[in-house]
Structure formats: structure tokens, C-alpha cells
Motif scaffolding. Structure first.
Motif, PDB file in Angstrom:
ATOM      1  N   LYS A  66     -62.625  41.511   5.010  1.00 52.96           N
ATOM      2  CA  LYS A  66     -63.536  40.448   5.413  1.00 52.96           C
ATOM      3  C   LYS A  66     -63.285  40.059   6.869  1.00 52.96           C
ATOM      4  O   LYS A  66     -62.218  40.340   7.420  1.00 52.96           O
ATOM      5  CB  LYS A  66     -63.360  39.212   4.512  1.00 52.96           C
ATOM      6  N   SER A  67     -64.257  39.380   7.463  1.00 51.33           N
ATOM      7  CA  SER A  67     -64.107  38.843   8.808  1.00 51.33           C
ATOM      8  C   SER A  67     -63.789  37.354   8.721  1.00 51.33           C
ATOM      9  O   SER A  67     -64.167  36.676   7.744  1.00 51.33           O
ATOM     10  CB  SER A  67     -65.399  39.037   9.607  1.00 51.33           C
ATOM     11  N   ILE A  68     -63.124  36.835   9.739  1.00 48.44           N
ATOM     12  CA  ILE A  68     -62.820  35.400   9.772  1.00 48.44           C
ATOM     13  C   ILE A  68     -64.102  34.568   9.806  1.00 48.44           C
ATOM     14  O   ILE A  68     -64.079  33.375   9.516  1.00 48.44           O
ATOM     15  CB  ILE A  68     -61.926  35.030  10.977  1.00 48.44           C
ATOM     16  N   GLU A  69     -65.220  35.195  10.123  1.00 49.70           N
ATOM     17  CA  GLU A  69     -66.494  34.469  10.161  1.00 49.70           C
ATOM     18  C   GLU A  69     -67.201  34.469   8.812  1.00 49.70           C
ATOM     19  O   GLU A  69     -68.215  33.792   8.646  1.00 49.70           O
ATOM     20  CB  GLU A  69     -67.397  35.094  11.236  1.00 49.70           C
ATOM     21  N   ASP A  70     -66.674  35.201   7.854  1.00 46.92           N
ATOM     22  CA  ASP A  70     -67.279  35.250   6.518  1.00 46.92           C
ATOM     23  C   ASP A  70     -66.831  34.063   5.672  1.00 46.92           C
ATOM     24  O   ASP A  70     -65.702  33.595   5.792  1.00 46.92           O
ATOM     25  CB  ASP A  70     -66.868  36.538   5.788  1.00 46.92           C
ATOM     26  N   ASN A  71     -67.710  33.622   4.816  1.00 42.89           N
ATOM     27  CA  ASN A  71     -67.340  32.630   3.804  1.00 42.89           C
ATOM     28  C   ASN A  71     -66.935  33.396   2.556  1.00 42.89           C
ATOM     29  O   ASN A  71     -67.758  34.068   1.938  1.00 42.89           O
ATOM     30  CB  ASN A  71     -68.521  31.694   3.499  1.00 42.89           C
ATOM     31  N   ASN A 232     -62.049  27.969  10.177  1.00 41.75           N
ATOM     32  CA  ASN A 232     -61.015  27.529   9.233  1.00 41.75           C
ATOM     33  C   ASN A 232     -59.943  28.580   9.011  1.00 41.75           C
ATOM     34  O   ASN A 232     -58.757  28.252   8.852  1.00 41.75           O
ATOM     35  CB  ASN A 232     -61.658  27.160   7.890  1.00 41.75           C
ATOM     36  N   ALA A 233     -60.331  29.854   9.002  1.00 45.12           N
ATOM     37  CA  ALA A 233     -59.361  30.916   8.730  1.00 45.12           C
ATOM     38  C   ALA A 233     -58.229  30.930   9.744  1.00 45.12           C
ATOM     39  O   ALA A 233     -57.110  31.362   9.434  1.00 45.12           O
ATOM     40  CB  ALA A 233     -60.057  32.271   8.709  1.00 45.12           C
ATOM     41  N   LEU A 234     -58.503  30.460  10.962  1.00 46.47           N
ATOM     42  CA  LEU A 234     -57.500  30.493  12.025  1.00 46.47           C
ATOM     43  C   LEU A 234     -56.693  29.197  12.125  1.00 46.47           C
ATOM     44  O   LEU A 234     -55.752  29.116  12.911  1.00 46.47           O
ATOM     45  CB  LEU A 234     -58.164  30.792  13.368  1.00 46.47           C
ATOM     46  N   ASN A 235     -57.062  28.213  11.325  1.00 43.80           N
ATOM     47  CA  ASN A 235     -56.288  26.965  11.302  1.00 43.80           C
ATOM     48  C   ASN A 235     -55.151  27.131  10.309  1.00 43.80           C
ATOM     49  O   ASN A 235     -55.084  26.477   9.276  1.00 43.80           O
ATOM     50  CB  ASN A 235     -57.190  25.791  10.906  1.00 43.80           C
ATOM     51  N   THR A 236     -54.261  28.061  10.623  1.00 46.17           N
ATOM     52  CA  THR A 236     -53.205  28.436   9.693  1.00 46.17           C
ATOM     53  C   THR A 236     -51.925  28.741  10.456  1.00 46.17           C
ATOM     54  O   THR A 236     -51.948  28.945  11.675  1.00 46.17           O
ATOM     55  CB  THR A 236     -53.649  29.645   8.842  1.00 46.17           C
ATOM     56  N   VAL A 237     -50.820  28.775   9.729  1.00 41.48           N
ATOM     57  CA  VAL A 237     -49.510  28.947  10.347  1.00 41.48           C
ATOM     58  C   VAL A 237     -49.445  30.247  11.148  1.00 41.48           C
ATOM     59  O   VAL A 237     -49.866  31.303  10.686  1.00 41.48           O
ATOM     60  CB  VAL A 237     -48.404  28.950   9.268  1.00 41.48           C
TER      61      VAL A 237
END
Length: 305
Positions: A66-71, A232-237
Motif C-alpha cells: 500500500k501507499s501512505i496515501e491509501d486509506n 497519518n501514516a507518517l505520524n509515527t515513531v
């Protein structure tokens, strides 16, 4: 013929990937990944995704699909994973599942709980709060509304955090109150193997992994994603901390220190989640592989009786 899903769980950096590959080769089978951060093809180093050589050593599913832009929700993953397992079990008696995302593991082995429908405007408002006030504001809100969920879900993951909060707000009940012990019927039996060690060992392995990630080019990876950091996918550790360095809010030393600290906190929450399953068979991460294989074989015989 009874079909088996061998689920390997444990805290980050404990060695789940290596064990999964070894077991997949021993049982001549393939691997389902249940690590939600490794779904995204743009995130390699910071998620400790399997390397090209590891991917070549055993067939993996749900890595970088998946891509970080996918839901892509945990419900989507449950449907896709069960469909993939149905196909794999046509030619194999067992499949390996590896992952540190407790909710995603449970979605496959137990099925998801049913939650009430929620007004979409609540999620929009929570996302606005996330963007304007930061994730800490939402974490404090969940701590007030549902302390149980605050202590068990991955509160550093904005997807999980917002999902829990929208249920709390929309239903006026705790998110945790909808978590039941009723499991869906599966066409396979699950054997869960947990890897762990003393806390000091786990924390040392995490610290060394972060140092290795930096040497492998994590900063360059994060820098290449700066234009997408609102996702949201990139708001991670591993990513959010280095974004702060790149925006000149933190020094690099502070950002690396925070990655290590937040990774250690994540490992603690992982263990809290996984230890809820009393059927998990725990091993020290240094346990000889033959002992683990024997235990799995013995469990298979017991479950087939």
C-alpha cells in the motif's frame, strides 16, 4: 486435514522476522505480515521492514503493498488476510504470521469487534485537533475518556487514537467497552509463539536498532517524505521525531533520543497487549530453534486430537 496459523508476536526488535523466516522454511510455507507500519511501500528503514534478502528467503504477503496515501483500515486487512489464508491453505497445512501490531494480529485470529456507527464530523474534528494541537492533546483526551484504552492501544498511532476517541465521543461510552471476548469462527487453528526477554535486553536491542537505522539512512528516508508529513501514516515513531529535526525544532541528538524512548514505550505497550492472550507460548529470544519447532509440532498434535 486441520490447518494451522502459527502466529509470532512480541515487542519490536526482538527477532520476530528472523524466526518467521526460519519457521516458514522449516514448514515449507509462506508468511503473512501483521505489522501495519510495514504495509507502506514508502517506509522501509524506519519500520524495520524485511530486507530484500529476507523477502527472498521466504514469500511474504502484506509487505509494502500500500501507499501512505491509501486509506487502509484494520477491517480491510482482516478481509484481505483471511482471503489470502484461504488461498494458501489450499496447498499448505500451515502458514506463518509475523507482526507486532496487536489489533491486526487479533483481527486475523479472532476477528474484529462490532462498533457503533459514528458521525463522520467527529473524525474530521479530531483530525483538525491532531493537526493544530498535536497528538499529545488527543492522547490526554483518551486518557480522560477511556483510561483502559489509553493503557493498551498504540497511542502513538494516530489512526488507532482517533478511532478510539471517535467511538468514545460518538457513543458516549468507552471504546474498551465494545471490546468483547466473542471470537469469530475461523477455518484454522492458531498457535501463538511469543518472543521476549528481560526489559533491559529489549531496550538495548531497540537502542541498537535505532542506531543502525540511522547508519542505514533513516534521515534521508524521512527527508524524502517531508512533503507528505501531514499524512497519518507518517505520524509515527522514527518519522515524526526526525521531522522535528528537519524543521529545526529539535537537535539531531534529541530526535534520536526521542525515537529510542518512544520505541521503548511502544514495546512496553506491545507486551501489555500480547500478554492478554493466555494461550501464547512464550520463549526467550535466544531459545534454540529446535525447541520452538518441537513445541509447535507438539501443539499441532494436541489440537488435532
Amino acid at each position: 486435514m486441520t490447518k494451522f496459523l502459527i502466529s509470532i508476536v512480541g515487542p519490536t526488535a526482538i527477532g520476530k522476522t528472523a524466526l518467521g523466516i526460519t519457521l516458514a522454511n522449516h514448514f515449507d510455507t509462506e508468511i503473512i505480515s501483521a505489522d501495519s507500519r510495514q504495509f507502506y511501500k514508502e517506509m522501509h528503514i524506519g519500520t524495520a521492514a524485511p530486507t530484500p534478502s529476507e523477502l527472498a528467503a521466504a514469500k511474504h504477503h502484506f509487505i509494502h503493498h500500500k501507499s501512505i496515501e491509501d486509506n487502509y483500515s484494520v477491517g480491510d486487512f482482516e478481509k484481505d488476510a483471511i482471503k489470502t489464508l484461504d488461498q494458501l491453505f489450499k496447498t499448505r497445512d500451515c502458514v506463518i504470521m509475523v507482526g507486532g501490531s496487536g489489533l491486526y494480529v487479533d483481527a486475523v485470529t479472532k476477528g474484529l469487534d462490532e462498533f457503533p456507527s459514528v458521525d463522520p464530523s467527529i473524525r474530521l474534528a479530531l483530525n483538525e485537533t491532531l493537526n493544530s494541537q498535536g497528538i499529545e492533546s488527543l492522547q490526554e483526551q483518551l486518557k480522560t475518556l477511556d483510561p483502559k484504552s489509553y493503557n493498551t492501544i498504540a497511542i502513538d498511532n494516530p489512526h488507532r487514537l482517533i478511532r478510539a476517541l471517535e467511538v468514545c465521543i460518538g457513543s458516549q461510552q468507552a471504546y474498551s467497552s465494545f471490546l468483547t471476548s466473542t471470537n469469530k469462527t475461523r477455518a484454522f487453528k492458531t498457535i501463538t509463539i511469543g518472543l521476549t526477554s528481560e526489559r533491559e535486553v529489549i531496550y538495548d536491542r531497540i537502542n541498537r536498532r535505532v542506531d543502525l537505522m540511522m547508519l542505514e539512512g533513516l534521515l534521508d528516508e524521512v527527508n524524502s517524505l517531508r512533503s507528505k508529513q501531514h499524512l497519518n501514516a507518517l505520524n509515527t515513531v522514527g518519522y515524526k521525531e526526525l521531522f522535528k529535526f528537519l524543521s529545526h525544532e529539535w537537535t539531531l541528538d534529541l530526535a534520536i533520543s526521542e525515537i529510542k524512548k518512544n520505541s521503548r514505550r511502544f514495546a512496553k505497550r506491545q507486551l501489555t497487549w500480547f500478554k492478554k492472550n493466555t494461550e501464547t507460548i512464550w520463549f526467550d529470544y535466544n531459545t534454540d530453534i529446535e525447541a520452538i519447532i518441537k513445541t509447535i509440532s507438539d501443539q499441532q498434535k494436541c489440537l488435532m486430537q
